[in-house]
Design an enzyme around this catalytic site. Structure first.
Site, PDB file in Angstrom:
ATOM      1  N   TYR A   1      -3.782  -0.528   9.737  1.00  0.00           N
ATOM      2  CA  TYR A   1      -3.443  -0.919   8.180  1.00  0.00           C
ATOM      3  C   TYR A   1      -2.179  -0.422   7.769  1.00  0.00           C
ATOM      4  CZ  TYR A   1      -4.267  -0.706   3.238  1.00  0.00           C
ATOM      5  OH  TYR A   1      -4.447  -0.695   1.899  1.00  0.00           O
TER       6      TYR A   1
ATOM      7  N   SER B   1       0.828  -1.049  -0.024  1.00  0.00           N
ATOM      8  CA  SER B   1       0.153   0.062  -0.074  1.00  0.00           C
ATOM      9  C   SER B   1       1.114   1.352   0.106  1.00  0.00           C
ATOM     10  CB  SER B   1      -0.852   0.003   1.270  1.00  0.00           C
ATOM     11  OG  SER B   1      -1.381   1.178   1.336  1.00  0.00           O
TER      12      SER B   1
END
Length: 273
Positions: A167, A154
């Site tokens: 996350y 990410s």
């Protein structure tokens, strides 16, 4: 071998976790079009059946298996089912993951009001949900001495992105895990085993929809900031991940391992000036 044939996945058995999601659908479609045989692992039978129909419409084979990526025994059982049917595993796409609502810090909340248990769940889903399938299916790939594993990183692993602590921590872990596995598998087993990661830019998915859109469908201030920070000046389309995925699973990337490829419209490269 011609350059076009190097991109083919014809006859290769590819396992996809998280294939029932928005990005997962694009992955499944691309792999079916490239000729792969797909094992789709997920928790929702209805969505799995929908993906199987998509694969079959494209003329490919699919094996749907209900399993949770955090359940090691279930993943081992899935591995055995795949080997019973196809005798091999050529690739793995660890697409299961995403943020969870309880692990997102509200704009008016203190970071210390964050629910620690929910943050740990987000870390577990993304990081453990990548490690467990990699260890189970990767063992088969190691025995075969060939194959490709794709993890999903990410932007949050290279740039601090506010409000999504769990996350962010998980995706940093995935980048480290990708490099570690790429090194160990090549040194210990074969230089025909590759492990890489794709770092998508900002794509609208079910997990981030409440962060990026208002109830009327318009973009939130957060979404506008992402767009303004992207040289392409827009969010990504899931179909724009397909080429990178096929490349990394195919023989076209035979000398590429331990890398994280950004597909982000230039977000990670730009200083903002």
């Amino acid at each position: 071998m011609s350059i076009l044939s190097k991109f083919s996945l014809k006859g290769k058995v590819i396992v996809v976790t998280g294939g029932t999601g928005v990005l997962g659908k694009a992955f499944v479609k691309a792999l079916a079009e490239a000729g792969a045989k797909l094992c789709l692992i997920g928790r929702n039978k209805e969505k799995l059946d929908e993906r199987v129909r998509l694969v079959e419409t494209l003329g490919a084979e699919a094996l749907p298996l209900i399993a949770d990526v955090l359940d090691e025994d279930a993943i081992r059982s899935a591995r055995d089912r795949i080997l019973d049917k196809w005798k091999k595993i050529d690739g793995l796409v660890n697409a299961a993951g995403g943020n969870i609502p309880g692990a997102t810090i509200g704009p008016e909340e203190s970071i210390f009001d964050n629910k620690i248990s929910e943050t740990l769940k987000a870390i577990e889903l993304n990081l453990h949900g990548t490690i467990i399938p990699t260890m189970v299916f990767g063992e088969v790939i190691a025995r075969q001495k060939s194959g490709s594993i794709i993890n999903i990183s990410s932007l949050a692993a290279s740039r601090p992105i506010t409000r999504v602590l769990g996350y962010t921590v998980a995706k940093h872990g995935i980048d480290g895990f990708t490099k570690w596995m790429a090194t160990e598998l090549a040194l210990r087993y074969s230089n025909k085993i590759r492990v890489n990661a794709i770092a998508p830019g900002v794509f609208l998915t079910e997990q981030n929809r409440t962060l990026l859109t208002n109830l009327d469908g318009s973009y939130t201030d957060r979404a506008h900031k992402f767009v303004q920070g992207t040289p392409f000046s827009r969010l990504g389309n899931p179909s724009e991940l397909e080429g990178t995925l096929v490349y990394l699973l195919s023989e076209a990337s035979a000398f590429v391992t331990g890398e994280t490829i950004f597909v982000d419209g230039g977000f990670n490269s730009w200083s903002g000036v």
